[in-house]
Structures are given as C-alpha cells and as structure tokens.
Design an enzyme around this catalytic site. Sequence first.
Site, PDB file in Angstrom:
ATOM      1  N   ASN A   7      23.387  20.634 -16.371  1.00 41.61           N
ATOM      2  CA  ASN A   7      24.213  20.216 -15.858  1.00 41.61           C
ATOM      3  C   ASN A   7      25.120  20.222 -17.007  1.00 41.61           C
ATOM      4  O   ASN A   7      25.752  20.653 -18.211  1.00 41.61           O
ATOM      5  CB  ASN A   7      22.982  18.660 -16.880  1.00 41.61           C
ATOM      6  CG  ASN A   7      24.235  17.266 -16.996  1.00 41.61           C
ATOM      7  OD1 ASN A   7      24.794  17.579 -16.909  1.00 41.61           O
ATOM      8  ND2 ASN A   7      23.143  16.255 -16.699  1.00 41.61           N
ATOM      9  N   HIS A  10      29.236  18.077 -19.449  1.00 39.00           N
ATOM     10  CA  HIS A  10      30.248  17.901 -20.516  1.00 39.00           C
ATOM     11  C   HIS A  10      31.239  19.263 -20.541  1.00 39.00           C
ATOM     12  O   HIS A  10      31.917  18.934 -21.039  1.00 39.00           O
ATOM     13  CB  HIS A  10      29.328  18.797 -22.199  1.00 39.00           C
ATOM     14  CG  HIS A  10      27.893  17.978 -22.582  1.00 39.00           C
ATOM     15  ND1 HIS A  10      28.609  16.599 -23.338  1.00 39.00           N
ATOM     16  CD2 HIS A  10      26.585  17.487 -22.397  1.00 39.00           C
ATOM     17  CE1 HIS A  10      27.750  15.785 -23.728  1.00 39.00           C
ATOM     18  NE2 HIS A  10      26.076  16.450 -22.661  1.00 39.00           N
ATOM     19  N   HIS A  43      26.223  13.688 -13.437  1.00 39.36           N
ATOM     20  CA  HIS A  43      25.629  12.434 -13.875  1.00 39.36           C
ATOM     21  C   HIS A  43      27.523  11.365 -13.127  1.00 39.36           C
ATOM     22  O   HIS A  43      27.885  11.982 -13.802  1.00 39.36           O
ATOM     23  CB  HIS A  43      25.860  12.172 -14.802  1.00 39.36           C
ATOM     24  CG  HIS A  43      25.387  10.839 -15.330  1.00 39.36           C
ATOM     25  ND1 HIS A  43      24.228  10.196 -15.880  1.00 39.36           N
ATOM     26  CD2 HIS A  43      25.553   9.476 -14.145  1.00 39.36           C
ATOM     27  CE1 HIS A  43      24.352   8.747 -16.404  1.00 39.36           C
ATOM     28  NE2 HIS A  43      24.595   8.356 -14.976  1.00 39.36           N
ATOM     29  N   ARG A  45      28.612   8.950 -13.577  1.00 36.24           N
ATOM     30  CA  ARG A  45      29.061   7.166 -14.193  1.00 36.24           C
ATOM     31  C   ARG A  45      29.756   6.210 -13.635  1.00 36.24           C
ATOM     32  O   ARG A  45      31.436   6.542 -13.459  1.00 36.24           O
ATOM     33  CB  ARG A  45      29.112   7.315 -15.646  1.00 36.24           C
ATOM     34  CG  ARG A  45      28.129   8.138 -16.528  1.00 36.24           C
ATOM     35  CD  ARG A  45      28.607   8.236 -18.212  1.00 36.24           C
ATOM     36  NE  ARG A  45      27.855   7.125 -18.528  1.00 36.24           N
ATOM     37  CZ  ARG A  45      26.642   7.226 -19.050  1.00 36.24           C
ATOM     38  NH1 ARG A  45      26.143   7.924 -19.775  1.00 36.24           N
ATOM     39  NH2 ARG A  45      26.305   5.626 -19.627  1.00 36.24           N
ATOM     40  N   ARG A  49      33.946   8.310 -17.278  1.00 39.41           N
ATOM     41  CA  ARG A  49      33.723   9.053 -18.637  1.00 39.41           C
ATOM     42  C   ARG A  49      33.527  10.389 -18.067  1.00 39.41           C
ATOM     43  O   ARG A  49      34.269  11.326 -19.672  1.00 39.41           O
ATOM     44  CB  ARG A  49      33.075   8.648 -19.499  1.00 39.41           C
ATOM     45  CG  ARG A  49      31.648   9.120 -19.750  1.00 39.41           C
ATOM     46  CD  ARG A  49      30.816   9.113 -20.981  1.00 39.41           C
ATOM     47  NE  ARG A  49      30.668   7.253 -21.175  1.00 39.41           N
ATOM     48  CZ  ARG A  49      29.022   7.220 -21.635  1.00 39.41           C
ATOM     49  NH1 ARG A  49      28.983   8.333 -23.054  1.00 39.41           N
ATOM     50  NH2 ARG A  49      29.336   5.796 -21.768  1.00 39.41           N
ATOM     51  N   GLU A  70      22.863  12.560 -10.376  1.00 35.75           N
ATOM     52  CA  GLU A  70      22.147  11.261 -11.373  1.00 35.75           C
ATOM     53  C   GLU A  70      23.330   9.881 -11.067  1.00 35.75           C
ATOM     54  O   GLU A  70      24.183  10.472 -11.438  1.00 35.75           O
ATOM     55  CB  GLU A  70      22.457  12.264 -12.792  1.00 35.75           C
ATOM     56  CG  GLU A  70      21.403  12.978 -13.005  1.00 35.75           C
ATOM     57  CD  GLU A  70      22.070  13.204 -15.273  1.00 35.75           C
ATOM     58  OE1 GLU A  70      22.091  12.842 -15.464  1.00 35.75           O
ATOM     59  OE2 GLU A  70      21.207  14.204 -15.295  1.00 35.75           O
ATOM     60  N   THR A 101      22.383   9.082 -21.935  1.00 38.34           N
ATOM     61  CA  THR A 101      21.489   8.659 -21.198  1.00 38.34           C
ATOM     62  C   THR A 101      20.698   8.684 -22.396  1.00 38.34           C
ATOM     63  O   THR A 101      19.084   9.068 -22.574  1.00 38.34           O
ATOM     64  CB  THR A 101      20.854   8.772 -19.888  1.00 38.34           C
ATOM     65  OG1 THR A 101      21.900   9.063 -18.600  1.00 38.34           O
ATOM     66  CG2 THR A 101      20.067   7.932 -18.735  1.00 38.34           C
ATOM     67  N   GLU A 151      11.368  12.954 -13.062  1.00 40.06           N
ATOM     68  CA  GLU A 151      11.951  13.717 -14.017  1.00 40.06           C
ATOM     69  C   GLU A 151      11.422  13.034 -15.080  1.00 40.06           C
ATOM     70  O   GLU A 151      12.030  11.940 -15.792  1.00 40.06           O
ATOM     71  CB  GLU A 151      13.324  13.740 -14.603  1.00 40.06           C
ATOM     72  CG  GLU A 151      13.795  14.913 -15.496  1.00 40.06           C
ATOM     73  CD  GLU A 151      15.542  14.526 -15.071  1.00 40.06           C
ATOM     74  OE1 GLU A 151      16.125  14.760 -14.425  1.00 40.06           O
ATOM     75  OE2 GLU A 151      16.148  15.111 -16.293  1.00 40.06           O
ATOM     76  N   HIS A 191      16.448  16.129 -20.503  1.00 38.41           N
ATOM     77  CA  HIS A 191      16.617  15.199 -22.212  1.00 38.41           C
ATOM     78  C   HIS A 191      16.172  16.159 -23.459  1.00 38.41           C
ATOM     79  O   HIS A 191      15.030  16.262 -24.182  1.00 38.41           O
ATOM     80  CB  HIS A 191      16.971  14.092 -22.145  1.00 38.41           C
ATOM     81  CG  HIS A 191      17.588  13.266 -22.565  1.00 38.41           C
ATOM     82  ND1 HIS A 191      17.989  12.836 -23.881  1.00 38.41           N
ATOM     83  CD2 HIS A 191      19.012  13.018 -21.985  1.00 38.41           C
ATOM     84  CE1 HIS A 191      19.198  12.710 -23.866  1.00 38.41           C
ATOM     85  NE2 HIS A 191      19.857  12.489 -23.151  1.00 38.41           N
TER      86      HIS A 191
END
Length: 247
Positions: A7, A10, A43, A45, A49, A70, A101, A151, A191
């Site tokens: 992922n 970041h 993701h 969003r 962001r 996602e 999340t 998941e 996660h």
Amino acid sequence: MIRLGVNIDHVATLRQARGGREPDPVWAAALSELGGADGITVHLREDRRHIQDRDLRILRETVRTRLNLEISLAPEIVAIALDVRPDQVTFVPEHRQEVTTEGGLDLLSHCDRVADAVARCKDAGIEVSLFLDPDPSQVEAAAAVGAVAVELHTGRYADAPDHASRQKELDALFDAGLRVRQGGLLLHAGHGLTLQNVADVARIPGMLELNIGHSIVSRAVFLGFERAVAEMKRAILDAVAAPQPGR
Ligand code: PXP
C-alpha cells in the site's frame, strides 16, 4: 503462495504535505514491484487526502502485477473504479475525520448497497474484496453479497497491548479465516502489520494476500523501497515455511 500487496498511500501523503510532485507514488509502485511486491494497493479517498485521480490512472497503465483499489461505497468513487478497472476493488468504510481506516465495513447494515456495488464491479470484470472485522456475523454475510474475497482487519491484533489480548485477537482472526474459507471466499488480511507481527497472520490457513503499507513505507525512508519490500516478502515466506509454534 501468499501475495504481498504494498500500500503506497503514505508516499502520496508525503507529496500532498507540500502539494507538489514528489515523492511520486508511481515510482514507489515500480520500486515495490522490483522488490518483489505481488500487487500495489491504493485508497482513493473521497477527500483525496493522498492518492489522486492522476495517480490511479497512471498506475493502471504502469503496474505490472495487480492493482488493488480500496474505495468506499460513494457512487462517484465507484464510478471511477468502474472506469479505471483495477484488477481488484476492496470496499472499505470511510470517515472524514479518521487518520486511517478505523474498522471494517458494516456489511450487515449496508447489505443491499454493498451487493449492488459488488455486482457492478463484477460486471466490469473486477474482483471484489470486502474489508471486514474478524466478526463471525460480518464474515458470514460476505458470500451472500457476491464478493470473491474478504480482507480481515488486523488492526486490533496489531494494536493489542499484551500477549494475552494479542493471542485472543489472533484466535478471532483464525476463526474468521476459517469462516471465510468455509463460505468459499478467498482470504486476505491487512492493517498494522509489521516485520514483528506479520508471521502469525501469514500462517493463518488459506491466507492468500496481505496488504501492508505504513510499516513498509516507514522502513523505505531509511532503506529504500526495494529493500523494505524485499524484507517484508522474506518475512512472510519464512513464516509460511516454518512450523507453527504453539498451534
Ligand atoms: N488494508 C486496508 C483495507 C487498509 O485500509 C489499509 C490502510 O490503508 C491497509 C490494508 C494497510 O494498513 P497499514 O498501512 O497499517 O499497513
């Protein structure tokens, strides 16, 4: 073989901190693949962001492994997914104020909406995974809405403050994993996973895909992306090859 989905949200968070062009998550995706990633997860969003529409479109063209997107159930975001056609969509809950999340999707409360979104993705040839807490009733509802995979949210396991509570959360993940497979679905998890806690999750029978972001990106700051991905991949493969202590 367990897939490692990296992922890269970041990386985009760091870029957005200055509103400029670097670091580019597209580069992170390529380097992750060179390091052995089996998939790239982002993701998109609603508040944009971190990952931007531009990232998603370029990644769709450049990712050589699997692109896992996602998204929430928001109609305008689902429409983007149907247009871009990632290999996989993972439906997640989304709250404006959350840092990340926070919990799994509440499938029981949104059954019809989820079923409708899943059907539209399936019609577009996209595999659908649902991000769920390791809660028996949520997990057992997943097959009925047409998802291919679940998941499991490993956040409570990752955040457990002591050995006993960690073991309790791990038991819940094992139990939920069994229910996912009994429902005929594929098993994913993610996660809060790190080099220190990934092994037990990788050893859950039938585990097919782990999605890991923060820990890999954090280590990549110091080690570089390829190395950070490669060491996580090695930790997962070693865990699966080793006997299961205490189980
Ligand atoms: N899986 C899902 C569904 C997520 O929402 C996230 C966080 O964006 C992750 C996996 C990765 O979590 P982490 O960044 O803590 O590794």
